[in-house]
Design an enzyme around this catalytic site. Structure first.
Site, PDB file in Angstrom:
ATOM      1  N   TYR A 154       0.737  -1.253   0.065  1.00  0.00           N
ATOM      2  CA  TYR A 154       0.038  -0.026  -0.237  1.00  0.00           C
ATOM      3  C   TYR A 154       1.018   1.226   0.155  1.00  0.00           C
ATOM      4  O   TYR A 154       1.797   1.456   0.847  1.00  0.00           O
ATOM      5  CB  TYR A 154      -0.796  -0.020   1.064  1.00  0.00           C
ATOM      6  CG  TYR A 154      -1.819   1.294   1.259  1.00  0.00           C
ATOM      7  CD1 TYR A 154      -2.914   1.458   0.340  1.00  0.00           C
ATOM      8  CD2 TYR A 154      -1.651   2.007   2.385  1.00  0.00           C
ATOM      9  CE1 TYR A 154      -3.555   2.366   0.596  1.00  0.00           C
ATOM     10  CE2 TYR A 154      -2.496   3.213   2.387  1.00  0.00           C
ATOM     11  CZ  TYR A 154      -3.522   3.520   1.476  1.00  0.00           C
ATOM     12  OH  TYR A 154      -4.351   4.414   1.694  1.00  0.00           O
ATOM     13  N   HIS A 202      -3.390  -0.327   7.072  1.00  0.00           N
ATOM     14  CA  HIS A 202      -4.274  -0.481   5.996  1.00  0.00           C
ATOM     15  C   HIS A 202      -5.205  -1.807   6.115  1.00  0.00           C
ATOM     16  O   HIS A 202      -5.176  -2.616   5.000  1.00  0.00           O
ATOM     17  CB  HIS A 202      -3.993  -0.080   4.455  1.00  0.00           C
ATOM     18  CG  HIS A 202      -4.769   0.623   3.788  1.00  0.00           C
ATOM     19  ND1 HIS A 202      -5.340   1.792   3.868  1.00  0.00           N
ATOM     20  CD2 HIS A 202      -5.476   0.251   2.499  1.00  0.00           C
ATOM     21  CE1 HIS A 202      -6.305   2.211   2.791  1.00  0.00           C
ATOM     22  NE2 HIS A 202      -6.038   1.032   2.036  1.00  0.00           N
TER      23      HIS A 202
END
Length: 376
Positions: A154, A202
């Site tokens: 991410y 995340h």
């Protein structure tokens, strides 16, 4: 009416409510960019017939009517559609009162809102350098990510994909956590204690790994660790709190009050960071902020590029009026978006400032917005 535009890579949805008083209208953010094509008919086909002819000054009553009208509720499509209506009604009320919305919320609790930059590097050294660059630009708090070699992560990429059993991207939590800890330790050692550091997990690790990761990062004294768990595993926040004091922020995927209430009421997080339009707009976000204040939890609303400039500005007005404000993500409006959305937030030395114009202080160039329609 719906203003659907894509001035950059994100599809933005804004609702414009027009009244029977000439020149009186308002704008609200309804941006759910991953399913933007569904929000538009939710507004035009369902909420518009419901609202046409209703008074524009009864915001709470209108919100409840929209919320209950579909019987099933708390879904992201309907919540975003309601948010567009709700924020537009607050804009109208500010224009009627000839006041910025933060005045209607009780007035300023601060002159400006602390914000942060987000950076990433393909390795530890590059990540540290980019944090330092943002510090030189006046940011006091910085979110920092690092790419894992050979893996899809991410934020920054970690170079060519490793050879595996398939041709798709590879991600493994173990190498990610070890490299991220090394990167954050380097940031703290080389850049000192004054800079606030944020890292976004995340929701990419297992609950057990999240507990261990939060404990391992405790000596770094993060500003906060963001979204270490998915909404399906919120019970594990109790274990994180039992084992360490790492500051935790959670909430960008929440749609339902039953998701954020236990985290706030049990004081399991330090920052609540719901996506305001996903929860239904300013009206419910204001209630979340008040609830959080009673339990010592601060606000850090989710504010990535898939929040329209109207949404960022609405968050800023709530931030200015909230005693328990923590930090605002995003809100620095530039380029073509600033040309379409005129009168948004102003950035200076790590802080966001709101316009003193009535309502949100925003006017939209609808003709320019129409020149940048949704793309596939």
């Amino acid at each position: 009416k719906v203003i659907a535009t894509q001035p950059s890579h994100v599809r933005l949805v804004v609702v414009k409510i027009i009244t029977d008083q000439p020149g009186l209208y308002g704008y609200g953010c309804a941006t759910f960019t991953q399913r933007a094509d569904l929000v538009v008919p939710a507004v035009e086909k369902y909420l518009k017939p419901l609202l046409s002819g209703m008074p524009a000054d009864r915001i709470e009553d209108t919100w409840q009517a929209c919320y209950n009208s579909s019987y099933w509720r708390n879904g992201p499509v309907l919540n975003n559609a309601i948010s567009g209506v709700d924020q537009a009604l607050w804009d109208i009320k500010g224009r009627q009162a000839n006041m910025p919305v933060y005045q209607l919320l009780g007035g300023k609790a601060r002159e400006a809102a602390l914000t942060y930059a987000t950076v990433g590097g393909t390795d530890v050294s590059q990540a540290v350098d980019r944090v330092h660059q943002m510090m030189e630009q006046g940011f006091k708090v910085i979110k920092v990510m690092v790419g894992v070699p050979g893996m899809s992560s991410y934020g920054p990429r970690g170079g060519p994909a490793m050879k595996g059993l398939h041709s798709g991207p590879v991600f493994e939590p173990g190498p990610y956590m070890r490299l991220t800890q090394k990167m954050l330790e380097a940031c703290r050692k080389q850049l000192g204690e004054e800079v606030g550091l944020i890292h976004d997990v995340h929701e990419r690790v297992t609950p057990h790994e999240a507990v261990q990761f939060a404990k391992d990062l405790e000596p770094i004294r993060l500003f906060y660790l963001e979204d270490p768990l998915s909404p399906e595993h919120i019970a594990y926040f109790r274990q994180i709190r039992q084992h360490c004091h790492t500051s935790i922020a959670m909430g960008e995927l929440f749609n339902n009050p039953h998701e954020w209430q236990p985290l706030i009421e049990e004081r399991l997080i330090e920052y609540i960071r719901c996506h305001v339009s996903q929860t239904g707009g300013l009206t419910p976000a204001r209630k979340i902020a008040i609830l959080a204040e009673n339990f010592g939890v601060k606000t850090a609303w989710h504010g990535p590029p898939d929040v329209s400039p109207v949404g960022h500005t609405a968050q800023l007005h709530l931030d200015l009026a909230s005693t328990n404000f923590g930090i605002q993500e995003g809100g620095i409006i530039q380029g073509l978006e600033a040309e379409i959305f005129k009168g948004c937030t102003t950035y200076k030395d790590g802080y966001l400032y709101a316009s003193d114009a009535p309502g949100w202080g925003i006017e939209i160039d609808e003709q320019l917005a129409a020149k940048h329609p949704f793309r596939d």
